[in-house]
Every structure is written in C-alpha cells, then in structure tokens.
Scaffold this active site. Sequence first.
Site, mmCIF file in Angstrom:
data_model
loop_
_atom_site.group_PDB
_atom_site.id
_atom_site.type_symbol
_atom_site.label_atom_id
_atom_site.label_comp_id
_atom_site.label_asym_id
_atom_site.label_seq_id
_atom_site.Cartn_x
_atom_site.Cartn_y
_atom_site.Cartn_z
ATOM 1 N N ASP A 36 0.837 -1.202 0.000
ATOM 2 C CA ASP A 36 0.000 0.000 0.000
ATOM 3 C C ASP A 36 0.870 1.250 0.000
ATOM 4 O O ASP A 36 1.782 1.384 0.817
ATOM 5 C CB ASP A 36 -0.897 -0.006 1.241
ATOM 6 C CG ASP A 36 -1.810 1.205 1.297
ATOM 7 O OD1 ASP A 36 -2.952 1.100 0.809
ATOM 8 O OD2 ASP A 36 -1.390 2.254 1.826
ATOM 9 N N TYR A 41 2.530 10.133 -0.100
ATOM 10 C CA TYR A 41 3.671 9.587 0.631
ATOM 11 C C TYR A 41 4.995 9.943 -0.044
ATOM 12 O O TYR A 41 6.056 9.759 0.548
ATOM 13 C CB TYR A 41 3.586 8.064 0.746
ATOM 14 C CG TYR A 41 2.363 7.531 1.449
ATOM 15 C CD1 TYR A 41 1.464 8.359 2.123
ATOM 16 C CD2 TYR A 41 2.090 6.158 1.427
ATOM 17 C CE1 TYR A 41 0.341 7.853 2.757
ATOM 18 C CE2 TYR A 41 0.967 5.633 2.064
ATOM 19 C CZ TYR A 41 0.098 6.492 2.713
ATOM 20 O OH TYR A 41 -1.024 5.971 3.324
ATOM 21 N N LYS A 66 -3.149 5.838 -3.741
ATOM 22 C CA LYS A 66 -4.231 6.782 -3.418
ATOM 23 C C LYS A 66 -4.005 8.097 -4.155
ATOM 24 O O LYS A 66 -2.863 8.571 -4.243
ATOM 25 C CB LYS A 66 -4.258 7.054 -1.911
ATOM 26 C CG LYS A 66 -4.326 5.814 -1.044
ATOM 27 C CD LYS A 66 -4.208 6.159 0.434
ATOM 28 C CE LYS A 66 -3.962 4.904 1.255
ATOM 29 N NZ LYS A 66 -2.585 4.374 1.079
ATOM 30 N N HIS A 99 -8.002 9.549 -1.367
ATOM 31 C CA HIS A 99 -7.269 9.564 -0.100
ATOM 32 C C HIS A 99 -8.086 10.191 1.036
ATOM 33 O O HIS A 99 -8.082 9.699 2.162
ATOM 34 C CB HIS A 99 -5.947 10.318 -0.274
ATOM 35 C CG HIS A 99 -4.905 9.944 0.722
ATOM 36 N ND1 HIS A 99 -3.565 9.909 0.424
ATOM 37 C CD2 HIS A 99 -4.994 9.581 2.028
ATOM 38 C CE1 HIS A 99 -2.875 9.542 1.499
ATOM 39 N NE2 HIS A 99 -3.725 9.343 2.482
#
Length: 246
Positions: A36, A41, A66, A99
């Site tokens: 994931d 990120y 996401k 997200h």
Amino acid sequence: MTEIPKLGLGTWQNSNPEECREAVKTALNMGYEHIDTAQAYDNEEDVGEGLEAADVDRQDFFLASKVWINNLSAENVKSSTEESLDKLGVDSVDLMYIHWPSGNYQAEETLGAFKNLVEEGKIDNIGISNFEPEQVDEAMEIAGEHIIANQVEMHPLLQQEELLEKCQDNDMYLVAYSPLARGKVMEVPEIQEIAEKHGVSEAQVSLAWIMQHDNVVAIPKASSEDHIEDNWNARDLELDQEDIEK
C-alpha cells in the site's frame, strides 16, 4: 468481490528511498501479497523499484495507491493516476483510493473519473479512505459496484465499530492503517498481558485482533526486516475469546 490479502505492508512515512525500496522487496520475498502506498507519501517511485527488485511476479501481489486531495478533479484524477502508474512501473493497480473526501473532491465528478479509470483498465477497483458513514453511503450510491474498501485508522484503541458495521453491510473491506496506533499498543497493559500469555509481541496481538474481524485488513508500516517478519507472524496467532474480551 475482489479479495484483498488480510495483511499488507504500509509505506506511510517511509520516505527514505533506500529503506523504502528494501522494505517492499523484503516483504514481497517473505510472502506478503499486499503493498500500500499513496501519491502523498512521495515514495511511489521507491515502491516501484522495490517491486521490480523482488522475486515475485506482478500477478502475485495486490497493489494499492491513493489519489491526493489536490488531484480529485476529473482531469487530475486521470493524469495523476497515470503518473502514479508510471512511477510504480506497472500498467494498472488493483486498487486506487480517494485519499480523503476533501480538497477538490466532488462526489459525482471524482467518482465518475475513477469509474472511467476502471473502464480503461488502469485501476481494477475503487477505494475510499477516511470516509465517514454518510460519505460512504453517498459514494456507494454513485459507484458502489466498483468500491471494495474504506481505509481508515483502526486498532484496539480506536475500534471503529460504526464504520466496520457500515463496511460489512455494504460487503466492503475496512483496511486498517496505523494498526499499531503508532506504537501506543505496546504500552497497553491488557495487550502486554495477552502478548506474554502467547509468547508473542504486542504488535502481533494488535494485528491478530484486527485480522480476526470479518472483512478487515491490516497494513502496518515497517522498514526493518525484523519488524516486517514480526508483523508477518501475526497471521499465525489466534486470540481466544478471553483475549478478545480483554
């Protein structure tokens, strides 16, 4: 419904490129089948290099990312997803999440763009993340046939009973991020007692508790091989009724 492996590797806050690549490679080679990540990120490229370095074929693991809140207009959903696929080095992902339902999120427009990505074969399924129960209902009315998961924080200190029931009623997965409560589960006396009883770590107790729920998946973040392996071993821990009640 598409099956999501019960235990995955989360990569939130894994921003050291070499560490992230190695964690993904180590996890997949150990047997993990679920990775994931997310645009926010800032590590999709590192995750992609870890995927490439692992001795595992693409069809043998489940990959999720996401779309961040700034990219939730219809146009940006498409372009940013294509950029994510390029960074990850794949033709498609098994699951792409919204997200957060904020920023440029407009339910009809955003979910419509996600449905187009499913039709184009760039994503296999739609996920929602950090959606409250009423937002889940709205999303399901628009794109329910494609939505398979709501990713939220869940652990023994935040049990999410209402959202869990909502997901189960809609035949969706609840994907639990921060399943160790950012380390706080290690400090809970009841969890410490259960860990000592079974001869395992507190992390394994928390993960086993999560995975014993129907339709719930855990994605703990880990970077060292020891932690990745310790989390992996939670699959073998079965808590008894006394443990669950405690």
